[in-house]
Design a protein around this motif. Structure first.
Motif, PDB file in Angstrom:
ATOM      1  N   ASN B  31     -21.146  22.526   0.297  1.00  0.00           N
ATOM      2  CA  ASN B  31     -21.957  21.201  -0.145  1.00  0.00           C
ATOM      3  C   ASN B  31     -21.244  20.366  -1.350  1.00  0.00           C
ATOM      4  O   ASN B  31     -21.655  19.278  -1.453  1.00  0.00           O
ATOM      5  CB  ASN B  31     -23.297  21.526  -0.848  1.00  0.00           C
ATOM      6  N   TRP B  32     -20.087  20.841  -1.500  1.00  0.00           N
ATOM      7  CA  TRP B  32     -19.343  20.306  -2.582  1.00  0.00           C
ATOM      8  C   TRP B  32     -17.978  19.720  -2.250  1.00  0.00           C
ATOM      9  O   TRP B  32     -16.993  20.383  -2.625  1.00  0.00           O
ATOM     10  CB  TRP B  32     -19.236  20.838  -3.936  1.00  0.00           C
ATOM     11  N   VAL B 187     -34.071  -0.010  -0.431  1.00  0.00           N
ATOM     12  CA  VAL B 187     -34.775   1.618  -0.651  1.00  0.00           C
ATOM     13  C   VAL B 187     -35.639   2.107   0.485  1.00  0.00           C
ATOM     14  O   VAL B 187     -35.426   2.858   1.262  1.00  0.00           O
ATOM     15  CB  VAL B 187     -35.481   1.573  -2.017  1.00  0.00           C
ATOM     16  N   VAL B 190     -34.158   2.504   4.055  1.00  0.00           N
ATOM     17  CA  VAL B 190     -33.774   3.831   4.205  1.00  0.00           C
ATOM     18  C   VAL B 190     -34.917   4.717   4.283  1.00  0.00           C
ATOM     19  O   VAL B 190     -34.763   5.809   5.191  1.00  0.00           O
ATOM     20  CB  VAL B 190     -32.814   4.074   2.853  1.00  0.00           C
ATOM     21  N   VAL B 191     -35.901   4.739   3.491  1.00  0.00           N
ATOM     22  CA  VAL B 191     -37.059   5.658   3.427  1.00  0.00           C
ATOM     23  C   VAL B 191     -37.629   5.632   5.043  1.00  0.00           C
ATOM     24  O   VAL B 191     -37.647   6.844   5.632  1.00  0.00           O
ATOM     25  CB  VAL B 191     -38.137   5.473   2.350  1.00  0.00           C
ATOM     26  N   MET B 194     -35.543   7.408   7.394  1.00  0.00           N
ATOM     27  CA  MET B 194     -35.108   8.934   7.360  1.00  0.00           C
ATOM     28  C   MET B 194     -36.527   9.577   7.872  1.00  0.00           C
ATOM     29  O   MET B 194     -36.565  10.826   8.223  1.00  0.00           O
ATOM     30  CB  MET B 194     -35.185   9.216   5.498  1.00  0.00           C
ATOM     31  N   LEU B 205     -28.012   9.949   7.201  1.00  0.00           N
ATOM     32  CA  LEU B 205     -28.131  10.662   5.923  1.00  0.00           C
ATOM     33  C   LEU B 205     -28.798  11.909   6.481  1.00  0.00           C
ATOM     34  O   LEU B 205     -28.185  13.060   5.948  1.00  0.00           O
ATOM     35  CB  LEU B 205     -28.809   9.920   5.021  1.00  0.00           C
ATOM     36  N   VAL B 206     -29.921  11.884   7.218  1.00  0.00           N
ATOM     37  CA  VAL B 206     -30.783  13.023   7.094  1.00  0.00           C
ATOM     38  C   VAL B 206     -29.909  14.073   8.279  1.00  0.00           C
ATOM     39  O   VAL B 206     -29.940  15.322   8.090  1.00  0.00           O
ATOM     40  CB  VAL B 206     -32.184  12.795   7.553  1.00  0.00           C
ATOM     41  N   GLN B 209     -27.232  15.670   6.816  1.00  0.00           N
ATOM     42  CA  GLN B 209     -27.728  16.890   5.795  1.00  0.00           C
ATOM     43  C   GLN B 209     -28.071  17.997   6.693  1.00  0.00           C
ATOM     44  O   GLN B 209     -27.763  19.218   6.073  1.00  0.00           O
ATOM     45  CB  GLN B 209     -29.070  16.277   5.104  1.00  0.00           C
ATOM     46  N   MET B 217     -22.158  12.787   4.609  1.00  0.00           N
ATOM     47  CA  MET B 217     -23.507  12.529   3.816  1.00  0.00           C
ATOM     48  C   MET B 217     -23.158  11.749   2.507  1.00  0.00           C
ATOM     49  O   MET B 217     -23.698  10.655   2.117  1.00  0.00           O
ATOM     50  CB  MET B 217     -24.190  13.788   3.502  1.00  0.00           C
ATOM     51  N   TYR B 218     -21.893  12.396   1.730  1.00  0.00           N
ATOM     52  CA  TYR B 218     -21.745  11.611   0.493  1.00  0.00           C
ATOM     53  C   TYR B 218     -21.120  10.318   0.793  1.00  0.00           C
ATOM     54  O   TYR B 218     -21.386   9.166  -0.016  1.00  0.00           O
ATOM     55  CB  TYR B 218     -20.846  12.492  -0.397  1.00  0.00           C
ATOM     56  N   VAL B 221     -23.906   7.955   1.180  1.00  0.00           N
ATOM     57  CA  VAL B 221     -24.593   7.451  -0.270  1.00  0.00           C
ATOM     58  C   VAL B 221     -23.603   6.512  -0.988  1.00  0.00           C
ATOM     59  O   VAL B 221     -24.051   5.341  -1.435  1.00  0.00           O
ATOM     60  CB  VAL B 221     -24.822   8.411  -1.175  1.00  0.00           C
ATOM     61  N   LEU B 224     -23.959   3.295   0.758  1.00  0.00           N
ATOM     62  CA  LEU B 224     -25.210   2.435   0.323  1.00  0.00           C
ATOM     63  C   LEU B 224     -25.341   1.814  -1.066  1.00  0.00           C
ATOM     64  O   LEU B 224     -25.599   0.759  -1.656  1.00  0.00           O
ATOM     65  CB  LEU B 224     -26.499   3.368   0.312  1.00  0.00           C
ATOM     66  N   ALA B 225     -24.495   2.756  -2.195  1.00  0.00           N
ATOM     67  CA  ALA B 225     -24.318   2.352  -3.404  1.00  0.00           C
ATOM     68  C   ALA B 225     -23.766   0.773  -3.497  1.00  0.00           C
ATOM     69  O   ALA B 225     -24.108  -0.054  -3.987  1.00  0.00           O
ATOM     70  CB  ALA B 225     -23.617   3.077  -4.307  1.00  0.00           C
TER      71      ALA B 225
END
Lengths: 255, 251
Positions: B31-32, B187, B190-191, B194, B205-206, B209, B217-218, B221, B224-225
């Motif tokens: 995951n990293w 926000v 995206v919600v 999801m 994203l989901v 994941q 996934m990152y 993110v 989106l930022a």
């Protein structure tokens, strides 16, 4: 005074009641499909059962605990960091780019990565809520700390107040209206993220129940839980507004 | 050009720490992924067109919702502030709906509107409606009484007064509300993606994941930022242009 307030919202309450009655009639007359929208009276009965059996307590408490914990942690971080950044220019220079980098991330998008790291338990949900709470509190605190009257700061220095004393007894109280305004915004967001995290994690809490009821096609129950959640939102807003008024009573008197 | 400050070093340092911790195995987890792999994934998905297509869809839903909710907020706000009877009658209904957290209205809306655009646009519009409504009402209250009185003296009717005197005068407030709403809209888009349906960045994203594809996934993110930042910047620029007279008055 309470009576005056009641009289002021009485017409509004009447309209709300009329709308609900109209909905009831429309559903009973078959104008709206019953499977999608049960009559309000049926939802009311379901709601009553949930309340009377005490079934509502556990999910409500789960969501409440989540909102409170995340709100408290996020607010604390926001206030501490905001105060530091407003007070020490060095702290501002150090953290400003990082804050500006993380702030525009839609916090909802952080829930999936957090789930990878922290699983689907309480830690993940609290972290999600805290993350969304931090930024409005931080920015408002920063603004409030910077807006403190220079004359008062000079007076504090003349009296030989140390930094800690000045921050605690002058800067924070003066910035309080800003801090609280930030916290009010954050409280609403905290509830949004709490419900979202519960929905995505898929275990426990009001958010999960609402989604789960819809997917199991238990529509009456879905609406009943939604009403409970709406009342929770209303209550949290009301309680915060009352606390805010009490904390800022000196401000209103002077204004 | 901005000078490189301690803060820039902190950000760069954190990125370096991220890269090193993943490359050197300090954090040994699928995951990293190292940050360079995340950027590579971002570039890859952009070239294949997968991400741009999904972002485009999300943006279209977001702006449709922003437009619908913003218009409704302004109209209802003007009505509530200019015709107090409407506020007395319908204010309670609005206040009863306001505290419902948005994600919770998605399940019932799915029943009526399905999983696709209409449901998501409605959710965004609902989110946008409230801040715009509040700000419009505040703006109308801040309009100078003389301006309205003058309009009346010149025999301008109530509709034209609302459109040509009140609305422009409260525009700074409306725009401030819209700026808040813009952040919320992203926000909530995206919600909604999801929770329901198979569209847009939120769903991507989901899916990533669940598939355990951490770099993708990152990358989403990060994208989106950047999107959130760019949208806010663009709005502030447009705002300055639209109400330059307001800033010129030194407010």
């Amino acid at each position: 005074m309470l009576l005056d307030r009641l009289r002021a919202i009485l017409p509004g309450l009447a309209v709300l009641a009329l709308l609900i009655a109209g909905l009831e009639a429309a559903v009973q007359a078959g104008m709206i499909r019953r499977v999608l929208m049960p009559p309000p009276s049926v939802i009311g009965a379901t709601l009553f059962d949930l309340l009377a059996s005490g079934e509502f307590v556990e999910p409500l408490m789960a969501t409440l605990k989540l909102v409170f914990a995340g709100f408290a942690i996020g607010s604390l971080i926001g206030i501490v960091l905001g105060t530091a950044m407003g007070w020490w220019p060095a702290a501002f220079r150090l953290f400003e780019p990082l804050v500006e980098l993380v702030r525009p991330v839609p916090k909802s998008a952080l829930v999936p990565p957090l789930m990878l790291f922290l699983g689907i338990g309480f830690t993940m949900k609290v972290t999600s809520v805290a993350l969304v709470v931090i930024f409005p509190v931080l920015l408002n605190t920063l603004q409030g700390v910077r807006g403190v009257d220079r004359v008062m700061l000079d007076a504090a220095r003349t009296h030989g107040w140390g930094t800690a004393h000045t921050l605690w007894h002058l800067v924070l109280p003066a910035a309080l209206p800003f801090v609280l305004a930030g916290m009010r915004i954050s409280l609403g967001l905290a509830l949004v993220l709490a419900v979202l995290a519960e929905m995505l994690a898929g275990e426990g809490g009001l958010g999960f129940l609402i989604l789960d009821m819809q997917r199991s096609f238990l529509i009456r129950q879905m609406y009943a839980w939604l009403v409970i959640l709406a009342v929770l939102g209303l209550a949290l807003n009301g309680i915060f507004a009352a606390l805010e008024r009490r904390a800022l009573h000196w401000q209103n008197r002077n204004a | 050009m901005r000078r490189i400050t301690s803060g820039t070093w902190l950000v760069l340092g954190l990125f370096a720490l991220w890269e090193a911790s993943a490359r050197l195995g300090w954090v040994d987890s699928p995951n990293w992924p190292p940050v360079t792999e995340v950027v590579a994934a971002l570039i890859r998905d952009s070239i294949t067109g997968e991400l741009p297509l999904r972002v485009g869809g999300s943006l279209w839903r977001m702006f449709s919702g922003l437009l619908a909710g913003g218009l409704a907020g302004v109209v209802v706000g003007l009505a509530f502030a200019l015709v107090p009877v409407t506020a007395r009658l319908f204010g309670v209904v609005v206040e009863a709906l306001r505290p419902i957290p948005v994600p919770a209205v998605i399940p019932p809306l799915v029943l009526f509107l399905g999983l696709d655009d209409p449901m998501k646009i409605t959710v965004v519009a609902l989110t946008v409606f409230f801040p715009v409504l509040t700000n419009t009402m505040q703006g109308v209250r801040a309009v100078e009484v003389e301006a309205i009185a003058m309009g009346r003296t010149f025999g301008i009717g109530p509709w034209r007064r609302a459109a040509f005197i009140v609305l422009p005068a409260c525009l700074p407030y409306v725009l401030a509300g819209l700026r808040v709403a813009l952040g919320l809209a992203l926000v909530v888009t995206v919600v909604a993606e999801m929770i329901a349906g198979e569209q847009g960045v939120g769903n991507y994203l989901v899916v990533m994941q669940f598939a355990g594809r951490a770099p993708e996934m990152y990358a989403t993110v990060l994208l989106l930022a950047a999107l959130g930042y760019a949208l806010n910047r663009a709005f502030v620029t447009l705002e300055k242009r639209a109400i330059h007279w307001w800033f010129a008055m030194g407010r």
